[in-house]
Design a protein around this motif. Structure first.
Motif, short mmCIF file in Angstrom:
data_model
loop_
_atom_site.label_atom_id
_atom_site.label_comp_id
_atom_site.label_asym_id
_atom_site.label_seq_id
_atom_site.Cartn_x
_atom_site.Cartn_y
_atom_site.Cartn_z
N GLU A 103 -25.90 -32.48 32.28
CA GLU A 103 -26.20 -32.45 33.71
C GLU A 103 -27.47 -33.26 33.95
OE1 GLU A 103 -26.30 -28.48 35.24
OE2 GLU A 103 -24.69 -27.81 33.94
N PRO A 104 -27.37 -34.58 33.96
CA PRO A 104 -28.55 -35.43 34.03
C PRO A 104 -29.44 -35.19 35.24
CG PRO A 104 -26.53 -36.68 34.47
CD PRO A 104 -26.12 -35.36 33.93
N LEU A 179 -38.62 -33.44 19.54
CA LEU A 179 -38.36 -33.25 20.97
C LEU A 179 -36.88 -33.41 21.31
CD1 LEU A 179 -41.51 -34.88 22.59
CD2 LEU A 179 -40.97 -32.47 22.28
N VAL A 180 -36.06 -32.59 20.66
CA VAL A 180 -34.67 -32.46 21.07
C VAL A 180 -34.64 -31.64 22.35
CG1 VAL A 180 -33.77 -32.66 18.73
CG2 VAL A 180 -34.38 -30.42 19.62
N LEU A 181 -33.54 -31.72 23.05
CA LEU A 181 -33.44 -31.10 24.37
C LEU A 181 -33.69 -29.59 24.33
CD1 LEU A 181 -32.80 -32.13 27.24
CD2 LEU A 181 -30.44 -31.45 26.84
N TYR A 213 -33.77 -40.75 23.59
CA TYR A 213 -32.49 -40.69 22.88
C TYR A 213 -31.81 -39.33 23.04
CZ TYR A 213 -29.02 -40.33 19.22
OH TYR A 213 -27.85 -40.11 18.56
N TYR A 214 -32.49 -38.27 22.66
CA TYR A 214 -31.85 -36.96 22.66
C TYR A 214 -31.52 -36.45 24.06
CZ TYR A 214 -32.99 -36.48 17.70
OH TYR A 214 -33.07 -36.65 16.34
N TRP A 215 -32.28 -36.87 25.03
CA TRP A 215 -32.05 -36.40 26.39
C TRP A 215 -31.07 -37.32 27.13
CZ3 TRP A 215 -36.20 -33.06 28.90
CH2 TRP A 215 -36.92 -32.37 27.91
N GLN A 216 -30.61 -38.36 26.42
CA GLN A 216 -29.60 -39.28 26.95
C GLN A 216 -30.05 -39.91 28.27
OE1 GLN A 216 -25.67 -37.46 26.95
NE2 GLN A 216 -26.16 -36.24 25.14
N THR A 220 -32.60 -46.49 33.94
CA THR A 220 -33.48 -46.14 35.07
C THR A 220 -34.32 -44.92 34.75
OG1 THR A 220 -31.90 -47.04 36.67
CG2 THR A 220 -33.55 -45.48 37.50
N GLN A 221 -33.70 -43.88 34.18
CA GLN A 221 -34.43 -42.67 33.82
C GLN A 221 -35.49 -42.96 32.75
OE1 GLN A 221 -30.92 -40.38 32.79
NE2 GLN A 221 -31.35 -38.90 34.43
#
Length: 289
Positions: A103-104, A179-181, A213-216, A220-221
């Motif tokens: 859910e970005p 710092l994985v989600l 990377y981990y938060w995909q 833009t983000q």
């Protein structure tokens, strides 16, 4: 299979005496978190108050020291009690929300950027934590010891990307390094970090790349994240370090899993191997410009 072991047995097996804790009465299990690979975590209640009990696979005094330090700076949950040998810790329960990668729109890029910046802005010699340095090359060599020849061959092919990261001259900072989600909670709009087992002095790009990377995060983000971080590092989205640091993060992740679970686990890492290929191709495109 769900672990339904009674808390009395869990504490007995872990040689934990709850009577040393600053709580009112006997603890009871009110929930169980998905256990990490380095710890087992329970939600417990005593006299109506909730706590989190983390039992480490092996003593982790530095992780506890790092969390105490971070909690004083409103970066982590407060440690309620921990024995001197670092076998476990009892901490405050934070009723926060996990940020969900699928859910970005839920991801508060600004909040995590401000949190990461607050962590990195701390002066290393004032942390009071004898945490040492995150030696990326040494970790790779350690994990490669029992790997198959094909993994060594892949490691060799990645050397150009890994060298960009390890030779980067960005000033070192005190970093979280995991710092994985799932290691971040959003509590009343403020981001807080969990699981400080790998906290050491490192290139801050390792933390930044981990989040990207981990938060995909999309392009833009990613740029919004770096802007919110107030990135005074000249290299941002358009520079090789942006992809090289992600390559370093993903490759160490893969090596860690192979070291933990053996070479047979390689087939389960195909998605990460695919991501690694995409990152190296993107880096090559930049270097050819």
């Amino acid at each position: 299979m769900r672990d339904n072991t009674p808390i009395d047995q869990i504490l007995l097996d872990a040689d934990v005496d709850w009577r040393a804790w600053p709580i009112v009465g006997p603890p009871k299990i009110s929930g169980r978190f998905e256990s990490g690979l380095n710890h087992r975590t329970l939600l417990i209640v005593s006299a109506g108050k909730q706590y989190v009990l983390k039992l480490f696979e092996s003593p982790s005094p530095m992780a506890i020291a790092a969390q105490r330090w971070a909690a004083k700076r409103a970066l982590a949950a407060k440690v309620v009690y921990a024995p001197n040998d670092g076998r476990y810790l009892l901490m405050e329960f934070l009723n926060g929300e996990e940020l969900v990668a699928s859910e970005p729109d839920v991801i508060n890029v600004k909040a995590i950027a401000e949190l990461t910046k607050a962590l990195h802005d701390e002066t290393i010699d004032q942390t009071g934590i004898a945490c040492g340095y995150f030696n990326y090359r040494a970790y790779c060599e350690q994990y490669l010891q029992h790997c198959e020849p094909e993994i060594h061959k892949l490691h060799h092919s990645l050397r150009p990307a890994l060298d960009i990261f390890t030779q980067d001259q960005t000033p070192l900072k005190f970093c979280h390094n995991d710092l994985v989600l799932s290691n971040c909670l959003l509590d009343d709009g403020k981001a807080l970090l969990l699981d400080w087992e790998f906290a050491q002095i490192n290139n801050p790009w390792f933390d930044l790349a981990s989040i990207i990377y981990y938060w995909q995060l999309n392009a833009t983000q990613s740029q919004d994240f770096l802007d919110a971080y107030h990135c005074d590092l000249e290299a941002q989205h358009q520079q090789p370090i942006f992809y090289a640091a992600q390559c370093a993060v993903v490759w160490l992740d893969i090596l860690w899993h192979l070291d933990k679970f053996g070479s047979d686990h390689y087939s389960k890492l195909s998605e990460k191997i695919g991501h690694l290929k995409e990152l190296t191709e993107a880096l090559e495109d930049q270097l050819n410009i």
